[in-house]
Scaffold this motif. Sequence first.
Motif, PDB file in Angstrom:
ATOM      1  N   ALA A 114      -2.589 -10.242  -1.512  1.00  0.00           N
ATOM      2  CA  ALA A 114      -1.702  -9.946  -2.639  1.00  0.00           C
ATOM      3  C   ALA A 114      -2.071  -8.611  -3.274  1.00  0.00           C
ATOM      4  O   ALA A 114      -1.191  -7.808  -3.618  1.00  0.00           O
ATOM      5  CB  ALA A 114      -1.779 -11.076  -3.670  1.00  0.00           C
ATOM      6  N   VAL A 115      -3.371  -8.363  -3.425  1.00  0.00           N
ATOM      7  CA  VAL A 115      -3.816  -7.080  -3.966  1.00  0.00           C
ATOM      8  C   VAL A 115      -3.418  -5.943  -3.034  1.00  0.00           C
ATOM      9  O   VAL A 115      -2.998  -4.867  -3.480  1.00  0.00           O
ATOM     10  CB  VAL A 115      -5.342  -7.086  -4.189  1.00  0.00           C
ATOM     11  CG1 VAL A 115      -5.839  -5.693  -4.590  1.00  0.00           C
ATOM     12  CG2 VAL A 115      -5.710  -8.098  -5.279  1.00  0.00           C
ATOM     13  N   MET A 116      -3.526  -6.176  -1.738  1.00  0.00           N
ATOM     14  CA  MET A 116      -3.145  -5.154  -0.766  1.00  0.00           C
ATOM     15  C   MET A 116      -1.688  -4.757  -0.947  1.00  0.00           C
ATOM     16  O   MET A 116      -1.346  -3.564  -0.911  1.00  0.00           O
ATOM     17  CB  MET A 116      -3.393  -5.676   0.649  1.00  0.00           C
ATOM     18  CG  MET A 116      -3.103  -4.682   1.744  1.00  0.00           C
ATOM     19  SD  MET A 116      -3.469  -5.385   3.375  1.00  0.00           S
ATOM     20  CE  MET A 116      -3.114  -3.967   4.425  1.00  0.00           C
ATOM     21  N   PHE A 117      -0.813  -5.746  -1.138  1.00  0.00           N
ATOM     22  CA  PHE A 117       0.599  -5.437  -1.351  1.00  0.00           C
ATOM     23  C   PHE A 117       0.791  -4.665  -2.652  1.00  0.00           C
ATOM     24  O   PHE A 117       1.591  -3.725  -2.727  1.00  0.00           O
ATOM     25  CB  PHE A 117       1.426  -6.726  -1.372  1.00  0.00           C
ATOM     26  CG  PHE A 117       2.892  -6.500  -1.603  1.00  0.00           C
ATOM     27  CD1 PHE A 117       3.681  -5.938  -0.619  1.00  0.00           C
ATOM     28  CD2 PHE A 117       3.475  -6.823  -2.823  1.00  0.00           C
ATOM     29  CE1 PHE A 117       5.029  -5.709  -0.826  1.00  0.00           C
ATOM     30  CE2 PHE A 117       4.828  -6.599  -3.043  1.00  0.00           C
ATOM     31  CZ  PHE A 117       5.611  -6.042  -2.043  1.00  0.00           C
ATOM     32  N   GLY A 118       0.058  -5.047  -3.687  1.00  0.00           N
ATOM     33  CA  GLY A 118       0.145  -4.324  -4.948  1.00  0.00           C
ATOM     34  C   GLY A 118      -0.290  -2.877  -4.815  1.00  0.00           C
ATOM     35  O   GLY A 118       0.349  -1.966  -5.376  1.00  0.00           O
ATOM     36  N   VAL A 119      -1.360  -2.632  -4.076  1.00  0.00           N
ATOM     37  CA  VAL A 119      -1.825  -1.256  -3.871  1.00  0.00           C
ATOM     38  C   VAL A 119      -0.801  -0.470  -3.064  1.00  0.00           C
ATOM     39  O   VAL A 119      -0.600   0.732  -3.291  1.00  0.00           O
ATOM     40  CB  VAL A 119      -3.202  -1.251  -3.169  1.00  0.00           C
ATOM     41  CG1 VAL A 119      -3.637   0.176  -2.843  1.00  0.00           C
ATOM     42  CG2 VAL A 119      -4.242  -1.924  -4.045  1.00  0.00           C
ATOM     43  N   LEU A 120      -0.136  -1.133  -2.117  1.00  0.00           N
ATOM     44  CA  LEU A 120       0.910  -0.461  -1.353  1.00  0.00           C
ATOM     45  C   LEU A 120       2.037  -0.012  -2.277  1.00  0.00           C
ATOM     46  O   LEU A 120       2.580   1.097  -2.126  1.00  0.00           O
ATOM     47  CB  LEU A 120       1.444  -1.389  -0.267  1.00  0.00           C
ATOM     48  CG  LEU A 120       2.486  -0.797   0.683  1.00  0.00           C
ATOM     49  CD1 LEU A 120       1.915   0.394   1.438  1.00  0.00           C
ATOM     50  CD2 LEU A 120       2.971  -1.856   1.659  1.00  0.00           C
ATOM     51  N   LEU A 121       2.408  -0.842  -3.253  1.00  0.00           N
ATOM     52  CA  LEU A 121       3.420  -0.446  -4.232  1.00  0.00           C
ATOM     53  C   LEU A 121       2.927   0.740  -5.053  1.00  0.00           C
ATOM     54  O   LEU A 121       3.688   1.684  -5.324  1.00  0.00           O
ATOM     55  CB  LEU A 121       3.750  -1.618  -5.148  1.00  0.00           C
ATOM     56  CG  LEU A 121       4.566  -2.769  -4.549  1.00  0.00           C
ATOM     57  CD1 LEU A 121       4.780  -3.851  -5.594  1.00  0.00           C
ATOM     58  CD2 LEU A 121       5.906  -2.265  -4.030  1.00  0.00           C
ATOM     59  N   MET A 122       1.669   0.699  -5.474  1.00  0.00           N
ATOM     60  CA  MET A 122       1.102   1.823  -6.212  1.00  0.00           C
ATOM     61  C   MET A 122       1.160   3.097  -5.382  1.00  0.00           C
ATOM     62  O   MET A 122       1.540   4.162  -5.874  1.00  0.00           O
ATOM     63  CB  MET A 122      -0.345   1.526  -6.603  1.00  0.00           C
ATOM     64  CG  MET A 122      -0.531   0.465  -7.666  1.00  0.00           C
ATOM     65  SD  MET A 122      -2.282   0.119  -7.977  1.00  0.00           S
ATOM     66  CE  MET A 122      -2.834   1.718  -8.593  1.00  0.00           C
ATOM     67  N   ALA A 123       0.771   2.988  -4.110  1.00  0.00           N
ATOM     68  CA  ALA A 123       0.759   4.160  -3.238  1.00  0.00           C
ATOM     69  C   ALA A 123       2.155   4.741  -3.071  1.00  0.00           C
ATOM     70  O   ALA A 123       2.337   5.970  -3.073  1.00  0.00           O
ATOM     71  CB  ALA A 123       0.163   3.795  -1.881  1.00  0.00           C
ATOM     72  N   SER A 124       3.146   3.874  -2.954  1.00  0.00           N
ATOM     73  CA  SER A 124       4.512   4.367  -2.776  1.00  0.00           C
ATOM     74  C   SER A 124       4.999   5.132  -3.997  1.00  0.00           C
ATOM     75  O   SER A 124       5.886   5.985  -3.891  1.00  0.00           O
ATOM     76  CB  SER A 124       5.459   3.189  -2.503  1.00  0.00           C
ATOM     77  OG  SER A 124       5.617   2.377  -3.663  1.00  0.00           O
ATOM     78  N   ALA A 125       4.421   4.843  -5.167  1.00  0.00           N
ATOM     79  CA  ALA A 125       4.848   5.504  -6.404  1.00  0.00           C
ATOM     80  C   ALA A 125       4.026   6.741  -6.730  1.00  0.00           C
ATOM     81  O   ALA A 125       4.362   7.464  -7.678  1.00  0.00           O
ATOM     82  CB  ALA A 125       4.755   4.511  -7.569  1.00  0.00           C
ATOM     83  N   ILE A 126       2.962   7.020  -5.975  1.00  0.00           N
ATOM     84  CA  ILE A 126       2.063   8.130  -6.309  1.00  0.00           C
ATOM     85  C   ILE A 126       2.775   9.478  -6.420  1.00  0.00           C
ATOM     86  O   ILE A 126       2.549  10.222  -7.383  1.00  0.00           O
ATOM     87  CB  ILE A 126       0.895   8.187  -5.292  1.00  0.00           C
ATOM     88  CG1 ILE A 126      -0.131   7.093  -5.636  1.00  0.00           C
ATOM     89  CG2 ILE A 126       0.225   9.557  -5.280  1.00  0.00           C
ATOM     90  CD1 ILE A 126      -1.258   6.968  -4.636  1.00  0.00           C
ATOM     91  N   PRO A 127       3.647   9.858  -5.483  1.00  0.00           N
ATOM     92  CA  PRO A 127       4.274  11.191  -5.603  1.00  0.00           C
ATOM     93  C   PRO A 127       5.065  11.388  -6.887  1.00  0.00           C
ATOM     94  O   PRO A 127       5.185  12.519  -7.371  1.00  0.00           O
ATOM     95  CB  PRO A 127       5.194  11.247  -4.370  1.00  0.00           C
ATOM     96  CG  PRO A 127       4.588  10.301  -3.392  1.00  0.00           C
ATOM     97  CD  PRO A 127       4.033   9.202  -4.226  1.00  0.00           C
ATOM     98  N   LYS A 128       5.602  10.315  -7.472  1.00  0.00           N
ATOM     99  CA  LYS A 128       6.395  10.439  -8.701  1.00  0.00           C
ATOM    100  C   LYS A 128       5.865   9.541  -9.811  1.00  0.00           C
ATOM    101  O   LYS A 128       6.606   9.094 -10.685  1.00  0.00           O
ATOM    102  CB  LYS A 128       7.863  10.097  -8.407  1.00  0.00           C
ATOM    103  CG  LYS A 128       8.528  11.056  -7.432  1.00  0.00           C
ATOM    104  CD  LYS A 128       9.999  10.722  -7.235  1.00  0.00           C
ATOM    105  CE  LYS A 128      10.671  11.716  -6.291  1.00  0.00           C
ATOM    106  NZ  LYS A 128      12.109  11.398  -6.099  1.00  0.00           N
TER     107      LYS A 128
END
Length: 401
Positions: free
Chosen positions: A93-107
């Motif tokens: 679950a944390v891995m999926f959350g970090v993936l969401l964070m990573a997808s938002a990093i550029p903006k």
Amino acid sequence: MPFAHLQPDGPRRPLTRSASTTRRVPLLELFFDLVYVVALALISRGLAEEINWHRAGQALILLAAVWWTWAITALITDLYDPERTEIKALVLAVMFGVLLMASAIPKAFGDRGLTFAGAYVAIHLGRGLFIIPAVRNDPEIQRRAARVFCWFTLSAVPWIGGAFVSAEPRMALWLLALGLDYLGLRLSYPVPGLGRVPAALFRLTAEHLAERYQQFYTIALGDAILVIGMAYTTNHSEFEDAVALLLAFATTLLLWRIYVHKAGELLPIAIKITRTPIRFLNTSPYTHLVMVAGVVATAAGFELVLHTHTLPARTPPTWAAIMLGGPALFLAGRALFEREVFNRMSWSRPAGVVALLAVAPAVLFLPALSASLAALLVLAGVALDDLRRSRGRPPEAPMPP
């Protein structure tokens, strides 16, 4: 009970680690680390796109947030049994959350701030909401989880609030939130009426926790390797490109060598012999963050040199700051890390930082590759000093504080 034979975890088996729990890192945690390759690569690439103090501050905030999701997860899998189905589900679950964070990093400082902050808050609060009822049969452990949850609840306010304001106020609020998150662990999460988490409740597994830190540093170096490999798939016809590639690869090798030399190898033993294991929780997350930040900045420097079709005749000041500042930041963190393990500091680390600062004015009048060469030579000098000091001498043992 239907499908009871598929449930490997008995109902009375505690969620916390026991003497029989494996001390090695399970494959799931290695799989978990993969998402951080994406996050670190996006941070270093964003830093290289526009270099200024404002962008550097933003990159540091994003890196500190991403790092803290990893550091706390590593602590969770050290305190709780990573072979339990519940903990495995929590890690995924944390891995999926970090993936969401990573997808938002550029903006993250644009229109995707709420995605980044929301995922970060959901990771930490969701973990608490999961663990607190799961350890209800152990009131002491439950109070430990409740203290941590209270601190992340407090920091959630500036995290979410920052997502609804413009970039400058967002930076201020997110810095405040990070300060609360980092200070909480440093103070052992004190809560009125509950006090601090007792040191005895931080029962560290030396082999596991040390290996996790070593693995994440390797992940950070993977970001540098990714930049190097991707660059040479497009720019490989000019002699200058080949030289830049060689310098970048050699620099990455030195960043690995200097980290693992003695201190990196002996971290598990150092955690074992110390009289106060919680001391490493008070220092290692921060020193490793500094080293990882240095590697990320160095990778951004590789991005500049390897992905620019026509290099400038003189090194721009912003380029010099990244290309020399990254290795300097790494050496500063490495000096503090050495003090953790050996209770002393080699002079070559701070000397390397001084040398990088000293050559900075000169490289401004030279081609961009001169900054890469200068960083390489300084790191090589530090590595050679390590070799000189260890040659012909018995292996050095860690020193308890």
